[in-house]
Design an enzyme around this catalytic site. Structure first.
Site, PDB file in Angstrom:
ATOM      1  N   SER A 175      49.168  95.135 105.897  1.00 29.06           N
ATOM      2  CA  SER A 175      48.793  93.789 105.487  1.00 29.06           C
ATOM      3  C   SER A 175      50.016  92.868 105.393  1.00 29.06           C
ATOM      4  O   SER A 175      50.635  92.575 106.397  1.00 29.06           O
ATOM      5  CB  SER A 175      48.018  93.847 104.166  1.00 29.06           C
ATOM      6  OG  SER A 175      47.118  92.770 104.073  1.00 29.06           O
ATOM      7  N   LYS A 197      35.792  74.645  87.765  1.00 29.87           N
ATOM      8  CA  LYS A 197      37.158  74.757  87.258  1.00 29.87           C
ATOM      9  C   LYS A 197      37.516  76.182  86.872  1.00 29.87           C
ATOM     10  O   LYS A 197      38.642  76.636  87.105  1.00 29.87           O
ATOM     11  CB  LYS A 197      37.340  73.823  86.050  1.00 29.87           C
ATOM     12  CG  LYS A 197      38.738  73.844  85.442  1.00 29.87           C
ATOM     13  CD  LYS A 197      39.779  73.369  86.430  1.00 29.87           C
ATOM     14  CE  LYS A 197      41.159  73.313  85.804  1.00 29.87           C
ATOM     15  NZ  LYS A 197      42.191  72.897  86.771  1.00 29.87           N
TER      16      LYS A 197
END
Length: 344
Positions: free
Chosen positions: A149, A202
């Site tokens: 990765s 949020k």
């Protein structure tokens, strides 16, 4: 009645530390080194490995001696790629690459990567800084046991990649986040939690708020954008069609042999074999050293004592010790998301 082991552990730590300190002092008087070695590796190269000394001060770290002869730098990328950790430190890495770039005696960087990857930000910042370095000097990469990765992402900054035959690499994909919804469990046991916020998304992903389809789409869009960035870099670095890269980039890891067959790396071999490749390609008949650059956190005497006491006593000071490990990793992840990270 259970005895308090605290005083005994502390005394044992003091004795061990004093013995270690005395041993190092005796070695310094007798002229013995702490483990550095040098040897000839053929092709006109001299290889020198420098091991750091333990610092018994209050936080100082050993400074690397200046180089007055040509050398290539073996730059270690180890552990989880993040802002700061036990084996990886982003600021140290950026400063080191800058110093090597500006050093007229430095001939090249060879990345020694042994990492499962890590955060998108640090992986990309390192990649871009290495590309800038590569405008002036060559960058090569050696993949040790794992370059997955984000580790593979950074390796794409090099012109040539060799992997150990037992290496796992690839894992081209993105994790945008891991979220756990505890609202049902909290309701069952009468636990109430409320976070005051403005903006309906949020605090999306908070354990005390349900995770809805809109929020999932938001995070998936972030994930897809990071994925496109990753696959574009692989295609450019490995000179492969983007369609072929996307087919390979399903998140799986590849063995070194499989990676070579799929053109994700250039060769399978040992570190010494890579040195021979570099010598033949870049520095024929040139004498130079190979010097190691690896991050090690500052080790003060106090930190050494507390760390040893923790190991001997099995002490865990954090209040979350009672939480299951899997839950704790989700609530307080080791790295920031999104991430280019191989997860076992």
């Amino acid at each position: 009645m259970k005895k308090n082991k605290g005083p005994a552990i502390f005394i044992a730590v003091i004795v061990i530390a004093a013995a270690l300190s005395a041993f190092r002092i005796v070695r310094s008087f007798t002229g013995e080194s702490d483990g550095g070695s040098s040897y000839s590796s053929g092709n006109g190269k001299s290889v020198f490995k420098d091991f750091p000394n333990f610092d018994f001060g209050l936080g100082g770290s050993k400074k690397r001696p200046s180089r007055n002869t040509p050398y290539i730098a073996r730059l270690y990328i180890t552990g989880t790629i993040q802002e700061a950790g036990e084996t990886y430190n982003q600021q140290w890495l950026m400063d080191t690459i800058d110093a090597l770039d500006n050093d007229k005696n430095n001939l090249a960087i060879v990345l020694y990567i042994d990492s499962p990857g890590g955060s998108v930000y640090e992986s990309d910042e390192t990649y871009l800084r290495l590309l800038k370095y590569a405008e002036n000097k060559p960058v090569y990469a050696y993949f040790a046991s794992m370059a997955a990765s984000g580790g593979y992402y950074i390796g794409c900054a090099s012109k040539y990649i060799m992997a150990n035959r037992n290496c796992w690499t690839g894992s081209i994909g993105v994790i945008a986040g891991q979220f756990i919804d505890l609202t049902g469990l909290m309701e069952k046991y009468g636990v109430k939690s409320k976070t005051i916020h403005s903006g309906k998304n949020k605090i999306m992903g908070s354990y005390d708020e349900p995770f809805n389809k809109e929020q999932e789409a938001i995070m998936q869009a972030i994930c897809d954008e990071c994925y496109e960035q990753f696959t574009d870099i692989v295609a450019k670095s490995r000179r492969l069609p983007i369609e072929q890269v996307r087919k390979l980039a399903d998140g799986r890891v590849y063995t070194a042999k499989q990676a070579k067959e799929n053109k994700l790396i250039d060769a399978v071999g040992s570190w010494e074999e890579l040195l021979d490749v570099i010598a033949a390609a870049e520095f024929e008949d040139v004498y130079y050293d190979v010097e190691d650059y690896s991050y090690e956190p500052e080790m003060s005497f106090y930190r050494y004592l507390t760390g040893l006491a923790d190991k001997l006593g099995g002490i865990r000071a954090d209040s979350s010790a009672a939480l299951p490990g899997a839950v704790q990793k989700i609530i307080e992840p080791e790295i920031e998301y999104p991430a280019y990270l191989y997860v076992k």
